[in-house]
Design a protein around this motif. Structure first.
Motif, PDB file in Angstrom:
ATOM      1  N   VAL A  47      59.006 114.133  35.916  1.00 15.77           N
ATOM      2  CA  VAL A  47      57.585 113.983  35.573  1.00 15.77           C
ATOM      3  C   VAL A  47      56.857 113.160  36.619  1.00 15.77           C
ATOM      4  O   VAL A  47      55.769 113.527  37.085  1.00 15.77           O
ATOM      5  N   LEU A  48      57.443 112.042  37.012  1.00 16.23           N
ATOM      6  CA  LEU A  48      56.769 111.168  37.975  1.00 16.23           C
ATOM      7  C   LEU A  48      56.647 111.832  39.349  1.00 16.23           C
ATOM      8  O   LEU A  48      55.619 111.703  40.023  1.00 16.23           O
ATOM      9  N   ARG A 106      52.976 112.502  41.020  1.00 14.98           N
ATOM     10  CA  ARG A 106      52.576 111.883  42.282  1.00 14.98           C
ATOM     11  C   ARG A 106      52.100 112.923  43.288  1.00 14.98           C
ATOM     12  O   ARG A 106      51.207 112.649  44.093  1.00 14.98           O
ATOM     13  N   GLU A 107      52.679 114.100  43.250  1.00 12.58           N
ATOM     14  CA  GLU A 107      52.246 115.158  44.171  1.00 12.58           C
ATOM     15  C   GLU A 107      50.983 115.838  43.676  1.00 12.58           C
ATOM     16  O   GLU A 107      50.013 116.001  44.428  1.00 12.58           O
ATOM     17  N   ALA A 108      50.985 116.219  42.387  1.00 18.86           N
ATOM     18  CA  ALA A 108      49.855 116.983  41.864  1.00 18.86           C
ATOM     19  C   ALA A 108      48.595 116.147  41.729  1.00 18.86           C
ATOM     20  O   ALA A 108      47.485 116.685  41.767  1.00 18.86           O
ATOM     21  N   ALA A 109      48.719 114.831  41.581  1.00 15.33           N
ATOM     22  CA  ALA A 109      47.539 113.979  41.428  1.00 15.33           C
ATOM     23  C   ALA A 109      46.633 114.069  42.642  1.00 15.33           C
ATOM     24  O   ALA A 109      45.418 113.904  42.536  1.00 15.33           O
ATOM     25  N   HIS A 110      47.201 114.326  43.813  1.00 23.03           N
ATOM     26  CA  HIS A 110      46.401 114.461  45.030  1.00 23.03           C
ATOM     27  C   HIS A 110      45.871 115.885  45.210  1.00 23.03           C
ATOM     28  O   HIS A 110      44.825 116.078  45.838  1.00 23.03           O
ATOM     29  N   ASP A 111      46.596 116.877  44.677  1.00 25.58           N
ATOM     30  CA  ASP A 111      46.256 118.274  44.960  1.00 25.58           C
ATOM     31  C   ASP A 111      45.300 118.880  43.947  1.00 25.58           C
ATOM     32  O   ASP A 111      44.399 119.641  44.325  1.00 25.58           O
ATOM     33  N   LEU A 157      46.213 119.320  36.623  1.00 18.03           N
ATOM     34  CA  LEU A 157      47.304 118.363  36.812  1.00 18.03           C
ATOM     35  C   LEU A 157      48.303 118.466  35.664  1.00 18.03           C
ATOM     36  O   LEU A 157      49.524 118.480  35.875  1.00 18.03           O
ATOM     37  N   GLY A 158      47.795 118.556  34.440  1.00 16.94           N
ATOM     38  CA  GLY A 158      48.678 118.699  33.285  1.00 16.94           C
ATOM     39  C   GLY A 158      49.484 119.982  33.326  1.00 16.94           C
ATOM     40  O   GLY A 158      50.669 120.005  32.968  1.00 16.94           O
ATOM     41  N   GLU A 159      48.864 121.061  33.788  1.00 14.45           N
ATOM     42  CA  GLU A 159      49.574 122.340  33.875  1.00 14.45           C
ATOM     43  C   GLU A 159      50.697 122.277  34.911  1.00 14.45           C
ATOM     44  O   GLU A 159      51.757 122.881  34.724  1.00 14.45           O
ATOM     45  N   ARG A 160      50.473 121.546  35.991  1.00 13.85           N
ATOM     46  CA  ARG A 160      51.529 121.376  36.988  1.00 13.85           C
ATOM     47  C   ARG A 160      52.725 120.632  36.392  1.00 13.85           C
ATOM     48  O   ARG A 160      53.891 120.974  36.653  1.00 13.85           O
ATOM     49  N   LEU A 161      52.444 119.626  35.593  1.00 12.12           N
ATOM     50  CA  LEU A 161      53.530 118.890  34.947  1.00 12.12           C
ATOM     51  C   LEU A 161      54.296 119.795  33.991  1.00 12.12           C
ATOM     52  O   LEU A 161      55.532 119.730  33.913  1.00 12.12           O
ATOM     53  N   SER A 167      56.602 122.068  35.995  1.00 11.26           N
ATOM     54  CA  SER A 167      57.740 121.334  36.557  1.00 11.26           C
ATOM     55  C   SER A 167      58.790 121.044  35.495  1.00 11.26           C
ATOM     56  O   SER A 167      59.995 121.191  35.742  1.00 11.26           O
ATOM     57  N   LEU A 168      58.337 120.646  34.310  1.00 13.91           N
ATOM     58  CA  LEU A 168      59.288 120.348  33.233  1.00 13.91           C
ATOM     59  C   LEU A 168      59.960 121.601  32.711  1.00 13.91           C
ATOM     60  O   LEU A 168      61.117 121.558  32.293  1.00 13.91           O
ATOM     61  N   ALA A 169      59.236 122.728  32.707  1.00 14.51           N
ATOM     62  CA  ALA A 169      59.817 123.973  32.193  1.00 14.51           C
ATOM     63  C   ALA A 169      61.046 124.394  32.992  1.00 14.51           C
ATOM     64  O   ALA A 169      61.929 125.075  32.470  1.00 14.51           O
TER      65      ALA A 169
END
Length: 362
Positions: free
Chosen positions: A186-187, A191-196, A203-207, A210-212
């Motif tokens: 998650v972290l 850290r990557e998606a927060a900039h992109d 941002l939530g969808e990226r998380l 990643s978790l999936a």
């Protein structure tokens, strides 16, 4: 208090071999010779092996052997087998104690190495948050429920991005190394998606994606995402997490609720619709506390939850970290013992934008 008790116990163990041998010698002198106190001298090296290295055990073994010789001559036990048997027992116990001390030393060295690696992992996973980020001053507190552990299933991060200052506080389902591994995923993604990602929903969808790729079964992570931009407001995205606490300048506390609660991360990828972002006024002089359920669900001996809203007055210290430490100490007093769950708190204070700072440079 626990450290003082541990120190007293260590001091007692240091002196115990000498005390035991002195008691054996005194008892043998004050009683009728031949009562059988001499073999008890082996208790000296036996207790010496509990703390310290093998040299300490060997020295006490030598002292016990000399004590056997002196008392054996005093009691006249070397005219029969008992004196020699007492010396053999001392030598045997000393050898066993030395072997145990050597093994314990190796285990302690291995444990120290593991702890060193764990400390490095902690700095990588839960690195210190920046003292200032854009218009915010930040402070963090983390308490693990696992004895001797410094990291667990709770997570936090603050990132200054081109889109604003973005924060996350989350709680991974489960305990142990599996929870730590999920927290790292998650972290890393945050850290990557927060900039992109230009908005908090992306941002939530990226998380979620990643978790999936790593979660199995019905594992999940509750989390709250927050963003502070150029306006005097904070934008939230809540994934089944306890509501944040906003402390106004007059000291009153508010717990903003989302328009609709969304499933935790890891459970909502294929659900209809995602979490709805919502904003709350957040102006200079006000404070924002993001926390995990290890704080809000901490119970005292009577089973009462920690009254977080009533304790908002404790966040009055001019120093953010000092204020958060005061709140943490009050939480520990409330539970009257070690925590039953990990407890993370992230405190953010709005101090206003610095001179020459633009909205896109946070």
């Amino acid at each position: 208090m626990a450290a003082q008790k541990a120190q007293r116990s260590h001091t007692l163990l240091l002196w115990l071999p000498a005390v035991v041998m002195a008691v054996v010698a005194l008892s043998d002198v004050l009683t009728v010779p031949g009562l059988g106190f001499l073999p008890l001298a082996s208790l000296g090296p036996a207790f010496a092996g509990l703390v310290g290295g093998w040299r300490r055990t060997a020295w006490f073994g030598l002292a016990a052997l000399l004590l056997c010789v002196v008392l054996g001559l005093y009691d006249g036990l070397f005219q029969e087998r008992r004196g020699f048997m007492a010396m053999v027992s001392v030598v045997g116990v000393t050898c066993a104690g030395i072997a145990a001390a050597v093994m314990r030393g190796r285990q302690e060295a291995e444990l120290a190495s593991v702890r060193s690696i764990a400390e490095v992992a902690q700095r990588v996973l839960l690195r210190p948050v920046p003292l200032t980020a854009g218009p915010l001053q930040a402070a963090v507190s983390y308490t693990s429920a696992v004895a001797e552990a410094r990291i667990g299933g709770d997570l936090y991060e603050v990132v200054s991005s081109p889109h604003g200052v973005r924060m996350i506080v989350g709680d991974v389902q489960g305990k142990g190394l599996a929870a730590v591994e999920t927290a790292a995923v998650v972290l890393g993604a945050f850290r990557e998606a927060a900039h992109d990602e230009p908005d908090l929903v992306g941002l939530g969808e990226r998380l979620e994606r990643s978790l999936a790729r790593v979660l199995e079964g019905e594992k999940f992570v509750t989390a709250v995402l927050a963003e502070v931009g150029t306006r005097h407001e904070v934008l939230f995205l809540n994934y089944g997490h306890p509501p944040p606490m906003v402390v106004r300048e007059d000291g009153t506390a508010h717990f903003p609720q989302p328009p609709a609660y969304a499933p935790p991360l890891g459970l909502g990828l294929h659900s209809e619709g995602g979490p709805k972002p919502f904003s709350v006024g957040f102006a200079p002089g006000e404070q924002l506390l993001l926390y995990t359920d290890g704080v809000s669900e901490a119970r005292d001996r009577h089973g009462d939850f920690y009254p977080l809203g009533e304790r908002a007055v404790l966040l009055k210290d001019a120093d953010a970290q000092g204020a958060l430490d005061t709140l943490r100490e009050d939480l520990v007093r409330h539970t009257s013992g070690p925590p039953h769950d990990d407890a993370a708190m992230l405190l953010l204070r709005y101090h206003g934008h610095t001179a020459g700072e633009s909205g896109g440079d946070l």
